[in-house]
Design an enzyme around this catalytic site. Structure first.
Site, PDB file in Angstrom:
ATOM      1  N   LYS A  21     -39.286 -82.805  12.735  1.00 17.46           N
ATOM      2  CA  LYS A  21     -40.505 -82.260  13.327  1.00 17.46           C
ATOM      3  C   LYS A  21     -41.679 -82.746  12.512  1.00 17.46           C
ATOM      4  O   LYS A  21     -41.552 -82.990  11.307  1.00 17.46           O
ATOM      5  CB  LYS A  21     -40.470 -80.730  13.301  1.00 17.46           C
ATOM      6  CG  LYS A  21     -41.356 -80.086  14.336  1.00 17.46           C
ATOM      7  CD  LYS A  21     -40.674 -80.073  15.695  1.00 17.46           C
ATOM      8  CE  LYS A  21     -41.411 -79.321  16.741  1.00 17.46           C
ATOM      9  NZ  LYS A  21     -40.559 -79.070  17.916  1.00 17.46           N
TER      10      LYS A  21
HETATM   11  N1  GLU Z   1     -41.002 -80.684  21.175  1.00 21.86           N
HETATM   12  C1  GLU Z   1     -39.890 -80.508  22.050  1.00 21.86           C
HETATM   13  C2  GLU Z   1     -38.928 -79.491  21.480  1.00 21.86           C
HETATM   14  O1  GLU Z   1     -39.294 -78.660  20.672  1.00 21.86           O
HETATM   15  C3  GLU Z   1     -39.230 -81.827  22.434  1.00 21.86           C
HETATM   16  C4  GLU Z   1     -38.673 -82.604  21.308  1.00 21.86           C
HETATM   17  C5  GLU Z   1     -38.163 -83.975  21.711  1.00 21.86           C
HETATM   18  O2  GLU Z   1     -38.155 -84.288  22.880  1.00 21.86           O
HETATM   19  O3  GLU Z   1     -37.787 -84.719  20.801  1.00 21.86           O
HETATM   20  O4  GLU Z   1     -37.795 -79.422  21.859  1.00 21.86           O
END
Ligand code: GLU
Length: 429
Positions: free
Chosen positions: A119
Site C-alpha cells: 500500500k
Molecule cells: N485499493 C483497492 C483495495 O484496497 C484495490 C487494490 C488493487 O487493485 O491493487 O483493494
C-alpha cells in the site's frame, strides 16, 4: 476532575480502537492463535517486508516549493509481487499504510490470486491541489519509488483520492525511466492505456456477488431485500446500482453531506445523475432527507459500509439493525465491534473478502497487460463472479468447520495460505 480524567481515558481508548495498525494486529493475533502458529512464523507474517518513506519536493502553481511525504509499504511478497493501492489524503500515516498493506496480503490470499500485499500513501490534500500539482506529486513519488515498484515487484493501483488519471501518470513516469512502455506496472489504468474492462465497477460488483451468496444462504429473495449503503462513490455507488439492478431495494444512501431514505427504494441510477448535476445527493426528489448519523441504524437486510474506516465501533455496533453487513470499505468495523456484531448474530462479510473484487480485476488487468490480449467485459465479470463465489464459500465453510465467525475464518484461511508459501519457499539466509 474525575469526569475529565474519565473522558480523557475514554478518548485514549477510542484512539487505540481506531488505530488501524492495532486493529490489524488484533485480527492477526486472533487468527494466528486459532491456527496455533509458532512465534517465529507469527513475527515473519506480521512484520512488513519493506517500508519506504520519501520526501517529495514539488513546485506549486504559485511558484512556491513544498515538500510532501509519501510512503510505500510492501507487507508481503511471499505469494507474488506486492499489490495494493495508493491513497492521497491529509491524514495519511505510516501506521495506516502498514495496516492497509497487511490487509492487501490477506485479501489477495483469501481470493487466492498470486500477489502479496502493499500500500502507498502521500500526505496531501487533493481538494486544494490543482491537476498540475497532483501530476507533479504523482510523478516525483513514482520516480522516487522506481527501484521498488514494477510488474514483478510491486504493482500499485487506485485507492482513496487517486484514480485512472493518477495511474496513467505512474505508468508514464515508470515507462519513461525504463525507456519502454510498461503497462503492467500499475492497475486501474484507463481502458485505452492497458486498463481492463469492468475494473471501475469491480469492487461494487464483488460486493454484489458475495451479498447474493449470503442471501441465498439465508433463503432470502433479492427482490425482498432492503439495503442501506454508506458511501456513494466508486464502491458504494456502483454496489448500489448493481444491487438495484439485481432487484434489491436501496432504502437509504448515506454520504458525508447527508442521508436519503425511501422505504420503497431509491433509484441509484437517477441519484447518480442528480449528484453529477448538482454536486450532492441532497435535494433528490426520489427520497426524504434523514439524519446522516442515524441512517446506518435503520432496519434493513443488508448494510454496505463503503465509505471509510472505523464507522462501526464499540459505542454504536449494538445499534445496528441489519441482518448482513457487507464491508465495501477497508476496515469499516473496529476489532472491538466484531464481538458485538457476533453476539447480535449479524452475518458479516469481512472487508478482505467483500471488497476483494477490485484487486481481483486488477489481477486480470495485470494478466491482460502481460499477455497483450484483452478480454471482453463478459469474460472479466464471469471470472470475477467465479472467484468471489468460490472465495465466499471457502470462507463460510472454513468458519463453519472451525466454529469461528467469518472474519476470523477469512484471516485464518489467508494466514494459512501465506504461511504455507513461506514454509515452502524457506527462509533465505
Ligand atoms: N485499493 C483497492 C483495495 O484496497 C484495490 C487494490 C488493487 O487493485 O491493487 O483493494
Amino acid at each position: 476532575m474525575i469526569l475529565e480524567a474519565t473522558k480523557a481515558g475514554a478518548d485514549a481508548a477510542m484512539e487505540k480502537e481506531f488505530n488501524p495498525w492495532l486493529a490489524a494486529e488484533a485480527r492477526f493475533n486472533e487468527a494466528a492463535t486459532l491456527l496455533g502458529l509458532d512465534d517465529g512464523l507469527r513475527k515473519v507474517l506480521k512484520t512488513p517486508a519493506m517500508e519506504v518513506t520519501v520526501h517529495i519536493p514539488v513546485q506549486l502553481d504559485d511558484g512556491r516549493l513544498e515538500v510532501f511525504t509519501g510512503y510505500r509499504v510492501q507487507h508481503s511478497i511471499a505469494r507474488g509481487p506486492a499489490k495494493g493501492g495508493i491513497r492521497f489524503a491529509p491524514d495519511v500515516t505510516l501506521d495506516e499504510v502498514r495496516a492497509l498493506s497487511s490487509w492487501m496480503t490477506w485479501k489477495c490470499a483469501v481470493v487466492n490470486i498470486p500477489f502479496g500485499g502493499g500500500k502507498g500513501g502521500v500526505i496531501c490534500d487533493p481538494s486544494v491541489l490543482s491537476q498540475g500539482e497532483l501530476e507533479r506529486i504523482t510523478r516525483r513519488y513514482t520516480a522516487d519509488l522506481m527501484d521498488i515498484i514494477g510488474p514483478e515487484r510491486d504493482v500499485p493501483a487506485p485507492d482513496m483520492n487517486t484514480n485512472e488519471q493518477t495511474m496513467a501518470w505512474i505508468m508514464d513516469t515508470y515507462s519513461m525511466h525504463k525507456r519502454t512502455t510498461v503497462t503492467a506496472v500499475v492497475t486501474g489504468k484507463p481502458l485505452n492505456l492497458g486498463g481492463s474492462r469492468g475494473r471501475v465497477e469491480a469492487t461494487g460488483r464483488g460486493c454484489l456477488f458475495v451479498t447474493l451468496q449470503a442471501l441465498r444462504k439465508f433463503h432470502m429473495e433479492p427482490t425482498e431485500t432492503k439495503v442501506v449503503v454508506q458511501g456513494f462513490g466508486n464502491v458504494g455507488g456502483k454496489a448500489a446500482i448493481l444491487m438495484h439492478k439485481a432487484g434489491m431495494k436501496i432504502i437509504s444512501v448515506i454520504e458525508w453531506d447527508g442521508a436519503l431514505y425511501n422505504p420503497n427504494g431509491i433509484d441509484p441510477i437517477a441519484l447518480q445523475k442528480h449528484r453529477q448535476e448538482t454536486g450532492s445527493i441532497l435535494e433528490f426528489p426520489g427520497a426524504e432527507e434523514v439524519d446522516k448519523h442515524e441512517a446506518m441504524f435503520l432496519e434493513c437486510d443488508v448494510l454496505v459500509p463503503a465509505a471509510k474506516e472505523n464507522v462501526i465501533h464499540s459505542k454504536n455496533a449494538a445499534k445496528l439493525n441489519a441482518k448482513i453487513v457487507c464491508e465495501g470499505a477497508n476496515g469499516p468495523t473496529t476489532a472491538e465491534a466484531d464481538k458485538i456484531l457476533e453476539e447480535k448474530g449479524i452475518f458479516v462479510i469481512p472487508d478482505i473478502l467483500a471488497n476483494a473484487g477490485g484487486v481481483t480485476v486488477s489481477y486480470f488487468e495485470w494478466v491482460q497487460d502481460r499477455m497483450g490480449y484483452f478480454w471482453n467485459e463478459q469474460l472479466v465479470n464471469g471470472r470475477l463472479e467465479e472467484i468471489m463465489v468460490n472465495s465466499f464459500k471457502d470462507v463460510v465453510e472454513y468458519g463453519e468447520r472451525h466454529k469461528v465467525h467469518n472474519r476470523a475464518a477469512a484471516y485464518m484461511l489467508a494466514l494459512d495460505r501465506v504461511a504455507f508459501a513461506i514454509k515452502l519457499r524457506g527462509i533465505y539466509a
